[in-house]
Design an enzyme around this catalytic site. Sequence first.
Site, PDB file in Angstrom:
ATOM      1  CE1 TYR A   1      12.741  33.649  32.497  1.00 17.71           C
ATOM      2  CE2 TYR A   1      11.357  33.535  34.479  1.00 17.71           C
ATOM      3  CZ  TYR A   1      11.565  33.343  33.160  1.00 17.71           C
ATOM      4  OH  TYR A   1      10.850  32.124  32.283  1.00 17.71           O
TER       5      TYR A   1
ATOM      6  CB  SER B   1       8.037  32.756  33.886  1.00 12.95           C
ATOM      7  OG  SER B   1       8.197  32.242  35.787  1.00 12.95           O
TER       8      SER B   1
HETATM    9  N1  LIG Z   1      12.800  26.482  32.462  1.00  4.31           N
HETATM   10  C1  LIG Z   1      11.575  26.880  33.747  1.00  4.31           C
HETATM   11  O1  LIG Z   1      11.403  26.381  34.791  1.00  4.31           O
HETATM   12  C2  LIG Z   1      10.938  27.669  33.227  1.00  4.31           C
HETATM   13  C3  LIG Z   1      10.047  28.034  34.312  1.00  4.31           C
HETATM   14  C4  LIG Z   1       8.858  28.998  33.665  1.00  4.31           C
HETATM   15  C5  LIG Z   1       8.313  29.182  32.399  1.00  4.31           C
HETATM   16  N2  LIG Z   1       9.591  28.711  31.479  1.00  4.31           N
HETATM   17  C6  LIG Z   1       9.623  29.245  30.246  1.00  4.31           C
HETATM   18  O2  LIG Z   1       9.177  28.509  29.487  1.00  4.31           O
HETATM   19  C7  LIG Z   1       9.812  28.270  28.326  1.00  4.31           C
HETATM   20  C8  LIG Z   1      11.026  27.309  27.663  1.00  4.31           C
HETATM   21  O3  LIG Z   1      12.073  27.155  28.630  1.00  4.31           O
HETATM   22  P1  LIG Z   1      12.996  26.001  29.231  1.00  4.31           P
HETATM   23  O4  LIG Z   1      12.760  25.413  30.462  1.00  4.31           O
HETATM   24  O5  LIG Z   1      12.320  24.853  28.300  1.00  4.31           O
HETATM   25  O6  LIG Z   1      14.060  26.876  28.990  1.00  4.31           O
HETATM   26  P2  LIG Z   1      15.478  25.623  27.866  1.00  4.31           P
HETATM   27  O7  LIG Z   1      16.787  26.925  28.619  1.00  4.31           O
HETATM   28  O8  LIG Z   1      15.825  24.183  28.211  1.00  4.31           O
HETATM   29  O9  LIG Z   1      15.599  25.835  26.642  1.00  4.31           O
HETATM   30  C9  LIG Z   1      14.975  27.655  25.779  1.00  4.31           C
HETATM   31  C10 LIG Z   1      15.280  26.992  23.843  1.00  4.31           C
HETATM   32  O10 LIG Z   1      15.364  28.669  23.863  1.00  4.31           O
HETATM   33  C11 LIG Z   1      15.885  29.157  22.429  1.00  4.31           C
HETATM   34  N3  LIG Z   1      16.308  29.752  22.562  1.00  4.31           N
HETATM   35  C12 LIG Z   1      16.727  31.147  23.108  1.00  4.31           C
HETATM   36  N4  LIG Z   1      17.275  32.087  22.864  1.00  4.31           N
HETATM   37  C13 LIG Z   1      16.976  31.776  21.711  1.00  4.31           C
HETATM   38  C14 LIG Z   1      16.412  32.786  19.782  1.00  4.31           C
HETATM   39  N5  LIG Z   1      16.900  33.846  20.375  1.00  4.31           N
HETATM   40  N6  LIG Z   1      16.223  32.464  19.034  1.00  4.31           N
HETATM   41  C15 LIG Z   1      16.021  30.951  18.759  1.00  4.31           C
HETATM   42  N7  LIG Z   1      16.045  30.516  19.845  1.00  4.31           N
HETATM   43  C16 LIG Z   1      15.853  30.727  21.121  1.00  4.31           C
HETATM   44  C17 LIG Z   1      17.549  27.919  22.909  1.00  4.31           C
HETATM   45  O11 LIG Z   1      18.070  27.436  22.138  1.00  4.31           O
HETATM   46  C18 LIG Z   1      16.397  26.418  24.118  1.00  4.31           C
HETATM   47  O12 LIG Z   1      16.127  25.712  22.962  1.00  4.31           O
HETATM   48  C19 LIG Z   1      10.819  29.495  28.718  1.00  4.31           C
HETATM   49  O13 LIG Z   1       9.583  31.037  28.055  1.00  4.31           O
HETATM   50  C20 LIG Z   1      10.899  30.213  29.703  1.00  4.31           C
HETATM   51  O14 LIG Z   1      10.692  31.552  29.653  1.00  4.31           O
HETATM   52  C21 LIG Z   1      10.258  28.467  32.029  1.00  4.31           C
END
Ligand SMILES: NC(=O)c1ccc[n+]([C@@H]2O[C@H](COP(=O)([O-])OP(=O)(O)OC[C@H]3O[C@@H](n4cnc5c(N)ncnc54)[C@H](O)[C@@H]3O)[C@@H](O)[C@H]2O)c1
Length: 260
Positions: A152, A139
């Site tokens: 985080y 991130s």
């Molecule tokens: N949401 C944002 O704005 C954002 C910004 C920067 C980076 N990210 C990164 O992008 C990636 C995806 O994020 P997203 O926005 O799709 O989030 P999200 O919460 O929509 O999806 C996360 C997924 O990970 C799964 N997950 C969570 N804990 C788990 C575990 N212990 N075992 C297996 N699966 C698990 C959840 O069930 C979900 O399907 C992450 O690494 C997040 O840190 C997201």
Amino acid sequence: MLGLEDRIALVTGAARGVGETIARRLAEAGARVVVADRLEEEGRKVALGLGPNASFVPLDVTVETDWARAIADTLERHGRIDVLVNNAAILHMGSLENTPPDVFRRVLEVNTVGPYLGTRAVLAAMRSQGKGSIVHIASIDGLLGMNGVTAYATSKFGLRGFAKSCALELGRSGIRVNSVCPAGGNPQMYGPWLPKMASMTETLRHYGENRGIPGTVSFDAIAGAVLYLASDLSEHVTGIDLPVDGGATAGKYLDGFSSL
Ligand SMILES: NC(=O)c1ccc[n+]([C@@H]2O[C@H](COP(=O)([O-])OP(=O)(O)OC[C@H]3O[C@@H](n4cnc5c(N)ncnc54)[C@H](O)[C@@H]3O)[C@@H](O)[C@H]2O)c1
């Protein structure tokens, strides 16, 4: 052509959000995709929607035995594993006072220890193949600190350090390890905190606008970076952080200064 045809890729957290898009884009590029998530119903649905080249495996990334089963299942089905995308993560928003130790530990457990366990789980197979690409989804909060997300940010800074050290340790085995660092944009992840942030419109506008390319980063833009790092187009690229953030971490953007 990305050269991803018939490559075997496992994507964690692929039941929704960014992970789902990464899985879809890999499948569209011809890869055989293993959708891994602890959300079984949603994950199976995603895999089904991707067609015969996709399958689902239940996986909690914090559980070592889950990893062993998921990789054994993948190797049994496909005989190899070319790409691991460590995408699953959780967010916690809260001041230090509102971040109790169990929550801080849990965020590190999922976001940093999870990818560590995943990397160890694919190691033997990738080493014996003499080739592999591991992509961590970090991130911009792993590149710059930010108030309100200490757990985080710590987890994502740690993940980048892990990636760089692995890149050095595994390069001679043909295994590349990189991090993609997106700017925020998926409200599913920070949805629980939206009611608290409802009055912070100016803060949110500032977050999205004060960068070279303003606006929300799309899932497809993040997936594009992953596909590049997964493919041989990046064959000599290892240990990097690839921000997908419209230049948010490139420096300061000051309103009005571009027209001076
Ligand atoms: N949401 C944002 O704005 C954002 C910004 C920067 C980076 N990210 C990164 O992008 C990636 C995806 O994020 P997203 O926005 O799709 O989030 P999200 O919460 O929509 O999806 C996360 C997924 O990970 C799964 N997950 C969570 N804990 C788990 C575990 N212990 N075992 C297996 N699966 C698990 C959840 O069930 C979900 O399907 C992450 O690494 C997040 O840190 C997201």
